[in-house]
Design a protein around this motif. Structure first.
Motif, PDB file in Angstrom:
ATOM      1  N   GLU A 155       0.870  -1.211   0.014  1.00 51.22           N
ATOM      2  CA  GLU A 155       0.030  -0.160  -0.055  1.00 51.22           C
ATOM      3  C   GLU A 155       1.202   1.361   0.488  1.00 51.22           C
ATOM      4  OE1 GLU A 155      -3.366   2.318  -0.682  1.00 51.22           O
ATOM      5  OE2 GLU A 155      -3.184   0.383  -0.237  1.00 51.22           O
ATOM      6  N   MET A 156       1.763   1.294   0.813  1.00 48.00           N
ATOM      7  CA  MET A 156       2.799   2.714   1.324  1.00 48.00           C
ATOM      8  C   MET A 156       4.174   2.311   1.348  1.00 48.00           C
ATOM      9  SD  MET A 156       1.729   6.398   2.477  1.00 48.00           S
ATOM     10  CE  MET A 156       2.288   5.783   4.635  1.00 48.00           C
ATOM     11  N   VAL A 157       4.865   2.606   0.175  1.00 51.08           N
ATOM     12  CA  VAL A 157       6.681   2.088   0.723  1.00 51.08           C
ATOM     13  C   VAL A 157       6.888   3.923   0.872  1.00 51.08           C
ATOM     14  CG1 VAL A 157       6.336   0.493  -0.578  1.00 51.08           C
ATOM     15  CG2 VAL A 157       7.087   2.176  -1.878  1.00 51.08           C
ATOM     16  N   LEU A 158       8.253   3.374   1.661  1.00 50.89           N
ATOM     17  CA  LEU A 158       9.509   4.347   1.547  1.00 50.89           C
ATOM     18  C   LEU A 158      10.494   3.626   0.445  1.00 50.89           C
ATOM     19  CD1 LEU A 158      10.431   7.009   3.003  1.00 50.89           C
ATOM     20  CD2 LEU A 158      11.640   5.815   3.878  1.00 50.89           C
ATOM     21  N   LEU A 159      10.840   5.488  -0.268  1.00 54.99           N
ATOM     22  CA  LEU A 159      11.566   6.036  -1.165  1.00 54.99           C
ATOM     23  C   LEU A 159      13.013   6.787  -0.762  1.00 54.99           C
ATOM     24  CD1 LEU A 159      13.561   4.674  -3.868  1.00 54.99           C
ATOM     25  CD2 LEU A 159      12.271   6.702  -5.359  1.00 54.99           C
ATOM     26  N   ARG A 160      13.934   6.210  -0.150  1.00 52.45           N
ATOM     27  CA  ARG A 160      15.154   6.988   0.831  1.00 52.45           C
ATOM     28  C   ARG A 160      16.521   7.349  -0.727  1.00 52.45           C
ATOM     29  NH1 ARG A 160      17.035   6.893   5.938  1.00 52.45           N
ATOM     30  NH2 ARG A 160      18.418   7.976   5.137  1.00 52.45           N
ATOM     31  N   THR A 161      17.223   8.089  -0.132  1.00 54.09           N
ATOM     32  CA  THR A 161      18.646   7.684  -0.252  1.00 54.09           C
ATOM     33  C   THR A 161      19.298   6.859   0.518  1.00 54.09           C
ATOM     34  OG1 THR A 161      18.173   9.709  -2.057  1.00 54.09           O
ATOM     35  CG2 THR A 161      21.008   9.215  -1.446  1.00 54.09           C
ATOM     36  N   ASN A 162      20.405   6.221   0.651  1.00 55.98           N
ATOM     37  CA  ASN A 162      20.893   6.708   1.895  1.00 55.98           C
ATOM     38  C   ASN A 162      22.346   6.990   2.225  1.00 55.98           C
ATOM     39  OD1 ASN A 162      22.452   5.335  -0.036  1.00 55.98           O
ATOM     40  ND2 ASN A 162      22.247   3.363   0.655  1.00 55.98           N
ATOM     41  N   ARG A 163      22.593   6.350   3.148  1.00 57.51           N
ATOM     42  CA  ARG A 163      24.245   7.515   3.116  1.00 57.51           C
ATOM     43  C   ARG A 163      25.343   7.304   1.860  1.00 57.51           C
ATOM     44  NH1 ARG A 163      26.325   4.206   8.743  1.00 57.51           N
ATOM     45  NH2 ARG A 163      24.161   4.537   8.967  1.00 57.51           N
ATOM     46  N   TYR A 164      25.036   6.529   1.043  1.00 59.52           N
ATOM     47  CA  TYR A 164      26.128   6.325   0.180  1.00 59.52           C
ATOM     48  C   TYR A 164      25.525   6.754  -0.866  1.00 59.52           C
ATOM     49  CZ  TYR A 164      28.071   3.415   3.974  1.00 59.52           C
ATOM     50  OH  TYR A 164      28.509   1.876   4.906  1.00 59.52           O
ATOM     51  N   GLY A 165      24.343   6.421  -0.978  1.00 54.21           N
ATOM     52  CA  GLY A 165      23.009   8.139  -2.499  1.00 54.21           C
ATOM     53  C   GLY A 165      23.180   6.684  -2.613  1.00 54.21           C
ATOM     54  N   GLU A 166      22.572   5.758  -2.652  1.00 56.32           N
ATOM     55  CA  GLU A 166      21.631   4.988  -2.678  1.00 56.32           C
ATOM     56  C   GLU A 166      20.169   5.179  -2.651  1.00 56.32           C
ATOM     57  OE1 GLU A 166      24.230   0.878  -2.868  1.00 56.32           O
ATOM     58  OE2 GLU A 166      23.970   1.655  -1.188  1.00 56.32           O
ATOM     59  N   LYS A 167      19.572   4.670  -3.687  1.00 58.28           N
ATOM     60  CA  LYS A 167      17.875   4.236  -3.703  1.00 58.28           C
ATOM     61  C   LYS A 167      17.921   3.851  -3.292  1.00 58.28           C
ATOM     62  CE  LYS A 167      18.887   8.572  -5.785  1.00 58.28           C
ATOM     63  NZ  LYS A 167      19.179   8.418  -6.691  1.00 58.28           N
ATOM     64  N   ILE A 168      17.080   3.280  -1.727  1.00 54.77           N
ATOM     65  CA  ILE A 168      16.229   2.364  -0.813  1.00 54.77           C
ATOM     66  C   ILE A 168      15.075   2.615  -1.000  1.00 54.77           C
ATOM     67  CG2 ILE A 168      16.716   0.531   0.729  1.00 54.77           C
ATOM     68  CD1 ILE A 168      19.198   0.877  -0.778  1.00 54.77           C
ATOM     69  N   VAL A 169      14.381   1.196  -1.379  1.00 55.93           N
ATOM     70  CA  VAL A 169      13.158   1.145  -1.175  1.00 55.93           C
ATOM     71  C   VAL A 169      12.395   0.452   0.424  1.00 55.93           C
ATOM     72  CG1 VAL A 169      13.047  -0.344  -2.798  1.00 55.93           C
ATOM     73  CG2 VAL A 169      10.820   0.114  -2.405  1.00 55.93           C
ATOM     74  N   TYR A 170      12.045   0.945   0.789  1.00 51.31           N
ATOM     75  CA  TYR A 170      11.330   0.376   2.202  1.00 51.31           C
ATOM     76  C   TYR A 170      10.251  -0.072   2.477  1.00 51.31           C
ATOM     77  CZ  TYR A 170      16.060   2.082   3.557  1.00 51.31           C
ATOM     78  OH  TYR A 170      17.380   2.080   4.405  1.00 51.31           O
ATOM     79  N   GLY A 171       9.830  -1.477   3.167  1.00 57.83           N
ATOM     80  CA  GLY A 171       8.588  -1.283   3.132  1.00 57.83           C
ATOM     81  C   GLY A 171       8.066  -0.940   4.638  1.00 57.83           C
ATOM     82  N   THR A 172       6.364  -0.484   4.969  1.00 58.94           N
ATOM     83  CA  THR A 172       6.270   0.548   5.591  1.00 58.94           C
ATOM     84  C   THR A 172       5.154  -0.079   6.535  1.00 58.94           C
ATOM     85  OG1 THR A 172       4.479   1.377   4.676  1.00 58.94           O
ATOM     86  CG2 THR A 172       6.506   2.474   4.844  1.00 58.94           C
ATOM     87  N   PRO A 173       5.129   0.153   7.721  1.00 61.01           N
ATOM     88  CA  PRO A 173       3.778  -0.807   8.580  1.00 61.01           C
ATOM     89  C   PRO A 173       2.505  -0.589   8.324  1.00 61.01           C
ATOM     90  CG  PRO A 173       4.700   0.747  10.405  1.00 61.01           C
ATOM     91  CD  PRO A 173       5.815   0.665   8.789  1.00 61.01           C
ATOM     92  N   PHE A 174       2.520  -0.156   7.296  1.00 61.71           N
ATOM     93  CA  PHE A 174       0.448   0.746   6.745  1.00 61.71           C
ATOM     94  C   PHE A 174       1.035   0.025   4.918  1.00 61.71           C
ATOM     95  CE2 PHE A 174       3.567   4.279   8.112  1.00 61.71           C
ATOM     96  CZ  PHE A 174       2.912   5.129   9.637  1.00 61.71           C
ATOM     97  N   SER A 175       0.223  -0.870   5.505  1.00 61.15           N
ATOM     98  CA  SER A 175      -0.630  -2.090   3.843  1.00 61.15           C
ATOM     99  C   SER A 175      -1.569  -1.876   4.027  1.00 61.15           C
ATOM    100  CB  SER A 175       0.379  -3.176   4.463  1.00 61.15           C
ATOM    101  OG  SER A 175      -0.227  -4.394   6.027  1.00 61.15           O
ATOM    102  N   GLY A 176      -2.128  -2.533   3.230  1.00 62.49           N
ATOM    103  CA  GLY A 176      -3.717  -3.106   2.931  1.00 62.49           C
ATOM    104  C   GLY A 176      -3.882  -4.261   3.330  1.00 62.49           C
ATOM    105  N   GLU A 177      -3.825  -4.629   2.124  1.00 62.15           N
ATOM    106  CA  GLU A 177      -4.494  -6.844   2.568  1.00 62.15           C
ATOM    107  C   GLU A 177      -3.325  -7.745   2.861  1.00 62.15           C
ATOM    108  OE1 GLU A 177      -6.749  -8.167  -1.140  1.00 62.15           O
ATOM    109  OE2 GLU A 177      -7.078  -6.053  -1.061  1.00 62.15           O
ATOM    110  N   SER A 178      -2.597  -7.625   2.630  1.00 57.78           N
ATOM    111  CA  SER A 178      -0.613  -8.201   2.613  1.00 57.78           C
ATOM    112  C   SER A 178       0.452  -8.041   4.170  1.00 57.78           C
ATOM    113  CB  SER A 178       0.198  -7.993   1.698  1.00 57.78           C
ATOM    114  OG  SER A 178      -1.107  -8.385   0.775  1.00 57.78           O
TER     115      SER A 178
END
Length: 291
Positions: free
Chosen positions: A170-193
């Motif tokens: 339902e909702m993910v986080l896209l952020r830059t880490n300390r090394y400049g990499e673009k990382i996609v994270y799970g969040t607890p704000f989910s839908g059916e799964s």
């Protein structure tokens, strides 16, 4: 007295949640048990602090530019968030008009909404990332974001992606880490799964549409930015007038341009089976061979 303080972790950033005199603590414990099971609770030092109180905080004066003050209302209760955007400390205060059987559920919903708001502020104001209305999938350490409005197929994508790992449907986080990499994270704000607290490098963002065929077309970075401005959770959040004064569209545009640098974007039509993964992985293989 603050009781039952717990620490939530999203995208490697921790937020401490405390309950004054245990107010709403028992009700929120059910949510926290889900967070713990999915790995979203932490023992690390928090970067943010929020306290849930049984009274609404006093509105700040007109000169308090560093305080965000926002109220939401149900028939039976009001809830207000007062959040210091410099210190990343806030209060969630309630005013219950008529207690009914839905009041605890609505209270939990509002607490979660305001926790999400605090995280949005943190990542935006630190120029680190954005939440996206999307499904996130991890496949052998590679992250894929499938974005779209309600009904476009995010939950369907999650169901059809087994045995790959669902980060969140339902909702993910896209952020830059300390090394400049673009990382996609799970969040607890989910839908059916169920979600998981995990992050992997983002290998692409797909703006999805159900179809009778599988078809993937590349989008320019600016077209991807425009789609996120339209579909992203944060894009709608920023449209609130009071938030525009804190974080204008121009600043969000700059952040998105930076986040999508090096992250390919696509328009994707997909059939209601898992064959779209063959197209995605085939396309990825061809891109790797060209490098």
């Amino acid at each position: 007295m603050i009781k039952g303080r717990q620490t939530i972790e999203i995208g490697e950033i921790c937020c401490s949640i405390g309950f004054e005199d245990g107010f709403f603590q028992n009700e929120f414990d059910a949510i926290l048990s889900d967070y713990r099971r999915q790995g979203f609770c932490s023992e690390r030092r928090p970067e943010m602090t929020i306290t849930v109180k049984k009274t609404r905080p006093t509105p700040p004066g007109a000169s308090s530019r560093n305080i965000f003050y926002h109220s939401l209302e149900y028939d039976s209760l009001y809830a207000t968030l007062l959040f210091d955007i410099r210190e990343f400390r806030g209060e969630i205060g309630f005013s219950i008009k008529d207690f009914d059987r839905y009041t605890p559920v609505r209270g939990i919903e509002l607490i979660e909404t305001f926790i999400s708001t605090a995280y949005i502020f943190y990542f935006l104001l630190n120029e680190r990332g954005t939440f996206i209305h999307s499904c996130g999938i991890s496949d052998e350490g590679n992250g894929y974001i499938f974005a779209g409005a309600g009904g476009n197929g995010k939950s369907t994508i999650a169901k059809l992606s087994h045995p790959r790992t669902i980060l969140c449907d339902e909702m993910v986080l896209l952020r830059t880490n300390r090394y400049g990499e673009k990382i996609v994270y799970g969040t607890p704000f989910s839908g059916e799964s169920e979600s998981i607290n995990s992050g992997v490098p983002c290998n692409g963002i797909y703006f999805i549409e159900k179809s009778k065929v599988n078809e993937i077309s590349p989008l320019s970075r600016m077209n991807g930015v425009a789609e996120l401005m339209k579909e992203g959770i944060t894009g709608g959040f920023i449209s609130i007038e009071s938030i525009q004064k804190i974080y204008p569209y121009s600043r969000f545009l700059t952040l998105l341009c930076e986040l999508l640098k090096g992250v390919p974007c696509y328009q994707m039509k997909f059939k209601k089976d898992n064959s779209f993964w063959e197209v995605i992985l085939g396309q990825r293989k061809q891109a790797c061979e060209k490098k």
